[in-house]
Design an enzyme around this catalytic site. Structure first.
Site, short mmCIF file in Angstrom:
data_model
loop_
_atom_site.label_atom_id
_atom_site.label_comp_id
_atom_site.label_asym_id
_atom_site.label_seq_id
_atom_site.Cartn_x
_atom_site.Cartn_y
_atom_site.Cartn_z
N SER A 164 33.74 72.65 24.33
CA SER A 164 34.45 72.97 22.81
C SER A 164 33.63 72.81 21.86
O SER A 164 33.97 73.12 20.73
CB SER A 164 35.42 72.16 22.95
OG SER A 164 35.32 70.36 22.65
N HIS A 200 36.07 78.78 27.95
CA HIS A 200 36.34 77.26 27.49
C HIS A 200 38.19 76.53 27.88
O HIS A 200 38.84 77.43 27.02
CB HIS A 200 35.95 77.25 25.55
CG HIS A 200 36.44 75.76 25.24
ND1 HIS A 200 37.42 76.11 24.09
CD2 HIS A 200 37.09 74.31 25.16
CE1 HIS A 200 37.97 74.71 23.30
NE2 HIS A 200 37.39 74.00 23.71
N GLU A 249 38.42 80.84 26.43
CA GLU A 249 37.98 81.67 25.92
C GLU A 249 36.76 81.25 26.98
O GLU A 249 35.90 80.83 27.27
CB GLU A 249 37.74 80.92 24.36
CG GLU A 249 38.73 80.93 23.47
CD GLU A 249 38.84 79.67 22.89
OE1 GLU A 249 39.42 79.94 21.36
OE2 GLU A 249 37.58 79.13 22.76
N ASN A 264 39.88 76.30 18.70
CA ASN A 264 39.43 74.93 18.06
C ASN A 264 39.15 75.08 16.35
O ASN A 264 39.55 74.13 15.19
CB ASN A 264 38.18 74.21 18.78
CG ASN A 264 38.68 73.47 19.82
OD1 ASN A 264 40.04 73.49 19.63
ND2 ASN A 264 37.69 72.81 20.48
N1 3HC Z 1 47.55 68.66 35.00
C1 3HC Z 1 48.28 69.46 36.04
N2 3HC Z 1 50.27 69.29 36.33
C2 3HC Z 1 50.74 68.60 34.56
C3 3HC Z 1 49.82 68.18 33.59
C4 3HC Z 1 48.41 68.30 33.39
N3 3HC Z 1 47.45 67.15 32.79
N4 3HC Z 1 50.59 67.77 33.35
C5 3HC Z 1 51.41 67.53 33.59
N5 3HC Z 1 51.75 68.76 34.68
C6 3HC Z 1 53.09 68.73 35.20
C7 3HC Z 1 53.54 68.04 35.53
O1 3HC Z 1 53.88 68.12 37.40
C8 3HC Z 1 54.86 68.24 34.41
O2 3HC Z 1 56.02 68.06 35.58
P1 3HC Z 1 56.28 66.98 35.68
O3 3HC Z 1 57.19 65.81 33.90
O4 3HC Z 1 57.59 67.33 35.90
O5 3HC Z 1 55.97 66.67 36.49
C9 3HC Z 1 54.53 69.90 34.48
O6 3HC Z 1 53.19 69.78 34.59
C10 3HC Z 1 55.34 70.47 33.31
O7 3HC Z 1 55.27 69.55 31.64
P2 3HC Z 1 56.14 69.07 31.17
O8 3HC Z 1 57.58 69.72 31.52
O9 3HC Z 1 55.89 68.76 30.24
O10 3HC Z 1 55.53 70.69 30.00
P3 3HC Z 1 56.45 71.21 28.91
O11 3HC Z 1 56.77 72.67 29.16
O12 3HC Z 1 56.72 70.30 28.44
O13 3HC Z 1 54.53 71.80 28.29
C11 3HC Z 1 52.94 71.31 27.17
C12 3HC Z 1 53.51 70.72 28.01
C13 3HC Z 1 52.41 72.97 28.22
C14 3HC Z 1 51.50 70.51 27.43
C15 3HC Z 1 52.69 71.94 25.99
O14 3HC Z 1 53.73 71.06 25.41
C16 3HC Z 1 51.54 72.53 24.95
O15 3HC Z 1 52.21 73.64 25.54
N6 3HC Z 1 51.81 71.53 24.62
C17 3HC Z 1 50.45 71.83 23.31
C18 3HC Z 1 49.68 71.71 24.29
C19 3HC Z 1 48.17 71.80 23.06
O16 3HC Z 1 47.70 72.23 22.42
N7 3HC Z 1 47.22 71.80 23.68
C20 3HC Z 1 45.69 72.24 23.39
C21 3HC Z 1 44.89 70.90 22.97
S1 3HC Z 1 43.49 72.30 21.97
C22 3HC Z 1 42.20 71.58 23.44
O17 3HC Z 1 42.50 71.51 24.24
C23 3HC Z 1 40.43 72.54 22.85
C24 3HC Z 1 39.83 71.10 23.31
O18 3HC Z 1 39.00 71.93 22.70
C25 3HC Z 1 39.92 69.39 21.97
#
Ligand code: 3HC
Length: 286
Positions: free
Chosen positions: A119, A140, A152, A190
């Site tokens: 990233s 990405h 991406e 990002n």
């Molecule tokens: N891997 C695999 N499965 C996962 C997991 C993981 N890391 N984390 C959770 N799960 C599974 C779990 O089994 C969970 O169910 P459970 O809690 O019953 O066990 C299931 O997914 C659903 O989880 P949630 O109920 O927590 O799902 P939500 O509907 O709350 O959504 C989310 C979670 C999709 C993370 C949402 O909160 C979201 O979109 N958040 C924003 C995240 C974001 O913006 N990410 C980008 C970060 S920037 C980046 O990555 C760039 C890098 O370059 C820095």
């Protein structure tokens, strides 16, 4: 080009998530970690999330076992020799990435596609360590990779059309929504998200708002799925500071620079969920 076998190098949170997507999509996957123990840990993590899907009725037990069985683990990069596509998700440091790509270049088939999940770095610079920069692309993914739909697909300076489209098609095959972009600092998301999150952290001090209230604000006032402090904790304070530093170095835009508060947290070992404490405290599960 048809992808029959894939290699994932580095099975931390991102690499394990990418490997999970591959095995769920039916692709034979070789995961490489530096120690057998770290590899096993990643397999356990994948099995855990797939078991949660079984418990929630989203996946059958035999399908889970077949999916986990598609992952073979190794500590030897040589075991990636017959992979059609290798995705690198190792530590975010240019030197080790370039060394790995030079090694992959030597030992994989000439027609294999080599992808980086970086990233912070330029895909072009990573590709320059190989003799086949035309077959190097960025893929990405976003954290958590199994849940975030986007990938991406990044075209470096010398990337040829065929490997670029192969990576795009593979992103679709593992259930992601790919977008095409060029190799610029921060790529697309990002470039926008990092300065925005940095603004959020600065607002904590400027508006004397608590992390809880800031998160409530962005969730309820801007429709974010999770608040910015929760998100930075999820991404990792160290990862976010590193990505901010890299963007600042390249763009010299002040908003890209990591806010001192985040740097202090990183220096104190408050790394977010993975260390048990960031803006919030987390239980043993992190
Ligand atoms: N891997 C695999 N499965 C996962 C997991 C993981 N890391 N984390 C959770 N799960 C599974 C779990 O089994 C969970 O169910 P459970 O809690 O019953 O066990 C299931 O997914 C659903 O989880 P949630 O109920 O927590 O799902 P939500 O509907 O709350 O959504 C989310 C979670 C999709 C993370 C949402 O909160 C979201 O979109 N958040 C924003 C995240 C974001 O913006 N990410 C980008 C970060 S920037 C980046 O990555 C760039 C890098 O370059 C820095």
């Amino acid at each position: 080009m048809e992808i029959r076998k894939i290699g994932v190098v580095g099975l931390g949170a991102m690499g394990a998530g990418i490997a999970q997507l591959c095995v769920e999509a039916g692709v034979e996957t070789v995961g490489r970690e530096v120690t057998a123990e770290l590899g096993e840990r990643a397999r356990d993590r994948i099995a855990h999330f797939l078991t949660r899907k079984v418990e929630k009725g989203q996946l059958g037990e035999p399908e889970r076992d077949t999916a986990v069985g598609r992952l073979s683990l190794t500590t030897d990069v040589g075991d990636l020799a017959d992979c059609d596509l290798v995705i690198e998700a190792i530590v975010e440091e240019l030197g080790p990435k370039q060394e790995l790509f030079a090694e992959l270049d030597r030992l994989t088939r000439p027609d294999a596609v080599l992808a980086t999940n970086t990233s912070a770095f330029s895909v072009t610079e990573i590709a320059s360590a190989t003799t086949r920069p035309e077959r190097v692309v960025g893929m990405h993914f976003f954290n958590p990779a199994p849940l975030m739909p986007l990938v991406e697909i990044v075209r470096a300076e010398l990337t040829a059309d065929e490997p670029f489209e192969t990576a795009y098609a593979f992103g679709e095959r593992i259930g992601k929504t790919p977008i095409r972009c060029h190799d610029t600092p921060g790529f697309v998301v990002n470039r926008v998200l990092i300065p925005l999150l940095n603004d959020c952290v600065r607002v904590l001090d400027e508006a004397r708002v608590t992390p809880e209230d800031l998160d409530t604000g962005l969730k309820n006032g801007a429709g974010w799925p999770m608040g910015p402090c929760t998100l930075v904790d999820l991404v990792g304070i160290d990862v976010h500071v590193h990505a901010s530093d890299a963007l600042y170095e390249k763009t010299r835009e002040p908003r890209m620079a990591p806010p001192p508060r985040l740097v202090a947290m990183r220096n104190a070992g408050l790394l977010g969920r993975k260390s048990g404490r960031g803006f919030y405290r987390y239980g043993a599960e992190g």
